[in-house]
Design an enzyme around this catalytic site. Structure first.
Site, PDB file in Angstrom:
ATOM      1  CB  ALA A  69      -1.034  -0.003   1.290  1.00 12.23           C
ATOM      2  N   GLY A 112      -0.545  -4.912   1.195  1.00  8.31           N
ATOM      3  CA  GLY A 112      -1.861  -4.790   0.398  1.00  8.31           C
ATOM      4  C   GLY A 112      -1.681  -5.268  -0.959  1.00  8.31           C
ATOM      5  CD  GLU A 115      -4.134  -7.477   3.493  1.00  6.06           C
ATOM      6  OE1 GLU A 115      -4.473  -7.964   4.250  1.00  6.06           O
ATOM      7  OE2 GLU A 115      -3.796  -6.331   3.169  1.00  6.06           O
ATOM      8  CD  GLU A 135       0.574  -5.910   5.650  1.00  5.18           C
ATOM      9  OE1 GLU A 135      -0.301  -6.121   4.667  1.00  5.18           O
ATOM     10  OE2 GLU A 135       1.287  -6.942   6.028  1.00  5.18           O
TER      11      GLU A 135
END
Length: 253
Positions: A69, A112, A115, A135
């Site tokens: 992200a 992210g 994911e 993370e």
């Protein structure tokens, strides 16, 4: 025949074909990091695919799937942003698309980005693919599905190695634990992903859609199997396909 329609997107390259949409994450200046704008643009892709169901191929530009992200954006987010589920709502929406989705992953798929790949139905990898969820090192958790979806994909032990111990899975390890379907040369990755989609496209779209719906339903569901099969048994497509099969095989099953 395919058409490219990119003027309305800033972070994606979108190629629409008759039976599929090919979406390329395209933020080369940031290793295709997932930003708020990319999330919004992917929601628009989902909206199109919900309105007109097609297969989807998702990949990243420049030998990277998505490096994570956008950390600068994440640093600014607070409690209310977390409760909005900015990334998780998109990934769950993508998971629920009517027809199958394939992620073609080479290079980094972290945070992210990982994911997002986990949310696709099937993953195929290039030789340099690396999946990971670092993370906790940034003071947060993998809060867009990895904490429960990864356990379903690779089992509790491997999931905890990734989520708690910071293990990354290279292409060979991802194949060994079933996270990816195959590992192919980088220069063949998109071609092989499209071959996979070609194979799916030969099936009945309605049968694929109902099979995905039943497979994703929670728990045991024999009634769901029966209801979905009842719909398919009455479809003209089923009758035509089985008639062609029997004619091809001289009436033998």
């Amino acid at each position: 025949m395919s058409t490219r329609e990119n003027p309305v997107y800033e972070t994606l390259l979108v190629e629409r074909r008759e039976d599929r949409v090919v979406v390329t994450l395209h933020r080369p200046e940031a290793r295709n990091a997932i930003s708020g704008r990319m999330i919004a643009e992917l929601h628009r892709v989902c909206e199109d695919l919900e309105r007109e169901p097609k297969l989807m191929l998702l990949t990243g530009h420049g030998g990277v799937f998505a490096g994570g992200a956008d950390i600068a954006e994440l640093r600014r987010r607070g409690r209310d942003d977390a409760l909005r589920g900015i990334n998780s709502r998109l990934f769950e929406r993508m998971r629920g698309l009517p027809l199958p989705t394939v992620a073609a992953v080479d290079g980094w798929a972290l945070g992210g980005g990982a994911e997002l790949a986990y949310a696709c139905d099937i993953r195929i990898a290039g030789p340099h693919a690396v999946f990971g969820n670092p993370e906790p090192g940034l003071g947060i958790l993998a809060g867009a599905g990895a904490c429960w979806r990864l356990r379903e994909l690779v089992g509790e032990s491997v999931a905890k190695q990734i989520l708690l111990a910071g293990r990354t899975l290279d292409a060979a390890a991802a194949l060994a634990c079933g996270l990816v379907m195959d590992v192919v040369p980088a220069d063949r990755l998109i071609t092989e992903a499209n071959v996979l989609l070609d194979r799916m496209a030969l099936s009945s779209a309605l049968a694929l859609r109902l099979t995905k719906l039943v497979t994703d339903a929670p728990g045991a569901h024999p009634v769901a199997d029966d209801l979905a099969q009842a719909v398919l048994f009455e479809s003209p497509d089923k009758a035509e396909r089985m008639t062609r099969f029997l004619e091809k095989n001289g009436g033998r099953s």
